[in-house]
Design a protein around this motif. Structure first.
Motif, PDB file in Angstrom:
ATOM      1  N   SER A  86     -17.367 -62.443 -25.644  1.00 20.35           N
ATOM      2  CA  SER A  86     -18.201 -61.197 -25.642  1.00 20.35           C
ATOM      3  C   SER A  86     -19.528 -61.485 -25.215  1.00 20.35           C
ATOM      4  N   TYR A  87     -20.100 -62.751 -25.190  1.00 16.25           N
ATOM      5  CA  TYR A  87     -21.503 -63.220 -25.125  1.00 16.25           C
ATOM      6  C   TYR A  87     -21.945 -63.433 -23.382  1.00 16.25           C
ATOM      7  N   ARG A  88     -21.061 -63.238 -22.748  1.00 15.76           N
ATOM      8  CA  ARG A  88     -21.184 -63.532 -21.326  1.00 15.76           C
ATOM      9  C   ARG A  88     -20.364 -63.025 -20.466  1.00 15.76           C
ATOM     10  N   PHE A 117     -17.558 -63.973 -35.308  1.00 17.74           N
ATOM     11  CA  PHE A 117     -18.695 -64.196 -36.207  1.00 17.74           C
ATOM     12  C   PHE A 117     -19.624 -63.052 -36.197  1.00 17.74           C
ATOM     13  N   GLN A 118     -19.542 -62.169 -36.903  1.00 14.66           N
ATOM     14  CA  GLN A 118     -20.275 -60.914 -36.710  1.00 14.66           C
ATOM     15  C   GLN A 118     -21.915 -61.207 -36.682  1.00 14.66           C
ATOM     16  N   ARG A 119     -22.436 -62.141 -37.423  1.00 12.51           N
ATOM     17  CA  ARG A 119     -23.756 -62.344 -37.472  1.00 12.51           C
ATOM     18  C   ARG A 119     -24.277 -62.757 -36.071  1.00 12.51           C
ATOM     19  N   GLY A 125     -27.481 -58.769 -30.394  1.00 14.64           N
ATOM     20  CA  GLY A 125     -27.325 -57.471 -29.662  1.00 14.64           C
ATOM     21  C   GLY A 125     -26.079 -57.226 -29.055  1.00 14.64           C
ATOM     22  N   TYR A 126     -25.086 -57.883 -29.263  1.00 16.05           N
ATOM     23  CA  TYR A 126     -23.749 -57.673 -28.673  1.00 16.05           C
ATOM     24  C   TYR A 126     -22.905 -56.573 -29.744  1.00 16.05           C
ATOM     25  N   GLU A 127     -22.131 -55.765 -28.932  1.00 20.68           N
ATOM     26  CA  GLU A 127     -21.138 -54.731 -29.670  1.00 20.68           C
ATOM     27  C   GLU A 127     -20.313 -55.725 -30.285  1.00 20.68           C
ATOM     28  N   PHE A 128     -20.036 -55.381 -31.849  1.00 18.64           N
ATOM     29  CA  PHE A 128     -19.035 -56.142 -32.391  1.00 18.64           C
ATOM     30  C   PHE A 128     -17.663 -55.633 -32.094  1.00 18.64           C
ATOM     31  N   GLY A 129     -17.506 -54.111 -32.063  1.00 18.96           N
ATOM     32  CA  GLY A 129     -16.224 -53.549 -32.022  1.00 18.96           C
ATOM     33  C   GLY A 129     -15.199 -53.902 -33.055  1.00 18.96           C
ATOM     34  N   THR A 130     -14.076 -54.116 -32.685  1.00 16.24           N
ATOM     35  CA  THR A 130     -13.020 -54.492 -33.603  1.00 16.24           C
ATOM     36  C   THR A 130     -12.260 -55.759 -33.172  1.00 16.24           C
ATOM     37  N   ALA A 131     -11.330 -56.157 -33.909  1.00 20.63           N
ATOM     38  CA  ALA A 131     -10.574 -57.409 -33.510  1.00 20.63           C
ATOM     39  C   ALA A 131      -9.850 -57.014 -32.412  1.00 20.63           C
ATOM     40  N   LEU A 135      -9.994 -58.534 -28.378  1.00 22.51           N
ATOM     41  CA  LEU A 135      -8.920 -59.021 -27.734  1.00 22.51           C
ATOM     42  C   LEU A 135      -8.564 -58.381 -26.451  1.00 22.51           C
ATOM     43  N   ASN A 136      -8.743 -57.177 -26.488  1.00 22.08           N
ATOM     44  CA  ASN A 136      -8.469 -56.433 -25.285  1.00 22.08           C
ATOM     45  C   ASN A 136      -9.706 -56.799 -24.229  1.00 22.08           C
ATOM     46  N   ASP A 137     -10.929 -57.083 -24.655  1.00 21.80           N
ATOM     47  CA  ASP A 137     -11.830 -57.601 -23.498  1.00 21.80           C
ATOM     48  C   ASP A 137     -11.566 -58.680 -23.125  1.00 21.80           C
ATOM     49  N   LEU A 138     -11.033 -59.809 -24.004  1.00 24.01           N
ATOM     50  CA  LEU A 138     -10.603 -61.003 -23.566  1.00 24.01           C
ATOM     51  C   LEU A 138      -9.507 -60.921 -22.541  1.00 24.01           C
TER      52      LEU A 138
END
Length: 265
Positions: A86-88, A117-119, A125-131, A135-138
């Motif tokens: 999610s970070y890059r 890790f939601q914190r 400032g990243y969108e946490f979304g759902t598990a 996984l879909n993003d991965l």
């Protein structure tokens, strides 16, 4: 004699957790000692805050550190256990990996996972979304990483091994079957056999031989030297060939790592 598991040589990893070390020199020294002791892989992790101990304790960033490790070391493989997808941007991840691959002379393992890790997400400032969404993003990122690695000039020095971390049976293990050279299961000796069977089924679905994927797991946190060796023996007998022990700062006590390296031979 080389110790083997599922046809792979058993390798010992150490995750030098970049937390609670207010002086980076402590981490630099720990990497040097790990290589000198005979560890095969040095991992860090991709977080922005400590995962245990004081929640606002000292912490350093993952990928800039890997660049430093690439210059500092000469033999040991290096990587994140694991990069948070999610970070890059995936294309940036590929370019960063290619660059560290060159700096290290072909010793990078590209570990990646969906994040949890939601914190980290909230503070940066990243969108946490759902598990499920992570996984879909991965799943969408992995072919983009592959495509960018194929386009970069200069190309990587080798086919950079992809390590995917996680044990989700429907999505994560499907991603492992489709893209990974190594699978870090985050499983123990009791949960691992079922996960391995499910991974083999996903491999059959995509026409891949599961024997081509190296299996990895970690020693339970806080294990003594003797207990670490006992756990490693159990994991190797089950078919895991990359066995990693996590060690935190600021002291980075490597006595259990030393015992594991002696056991591996």
């Amino acid at each position: 004699m080389t110790l083997e598991s599922r046809g792979f040589p058993v390798r010992i990893g150490v995750q030098l957790q970049p937390q609670h070390a207010p002086d980076y020199a402590l981490i630099r020294d720990a990497v040097r000692r790990a290589e000198d002791l005979g560890a095969d892989i040095a991992f860090n992790w991709d977080h922005f805050y400590p995962l245990y101990g004081g929640r606002d304790g000292a912490h350093f960033e993952c990928w800039t550190m890997l660049g430093a490790w690439a210059e500092q070391t000469s033999r040991i493989e290096i990587g994140a256990l694991v990069t948070c997808n999610s970070y890059r941007n995936p294309e940036l991840v590929a370019d960063m990996a290619r660059t560290v691959d060159h700096i290290s002379g072909g010793r990078l393992i590209l570990g990646i996972g969906s994040g949890w890790f939601q914190r980290d997400y909230d503070e940066y400032g990243y969108e946490f979304g759902t598990a499920g969404s992570r996984l879909n993003d991965l799943g969408a990122a992995l072919p983009r990483i592959d495509a960018r690695l194929a386009k970069l000039n200069p190309a990587p020095t080798r086919d950079i091994p992809i390590l995917i971390g996680g044990g989700g049976e429907k999505k994560t293990l499907r991603h492992v079957a489709g893209h990974a050279d190594l699978w870090h299961s985050f499983a123990d000796k009791d949960s691992y056999p079922r996960k391995a069977e499910i991974l083999a089924a996903h491999c059959a679905d995509v026409g891949r031989d599961p024997a081509n994927i190296e299996h990895s797991a970690a020693i339970k946190h806080g294990a003594s030297a003797d207990d670490a060796v006992r756990q490693a023996q159990e994991l190797a007998e089950l078919g895991l060939s990359v066995i990693t022990i996590g060690i935190g700062g600021p002291d980075y006590d490597l006595s259990a790592l030393e015992a594991l390296c002696r056991w591996r031979g």
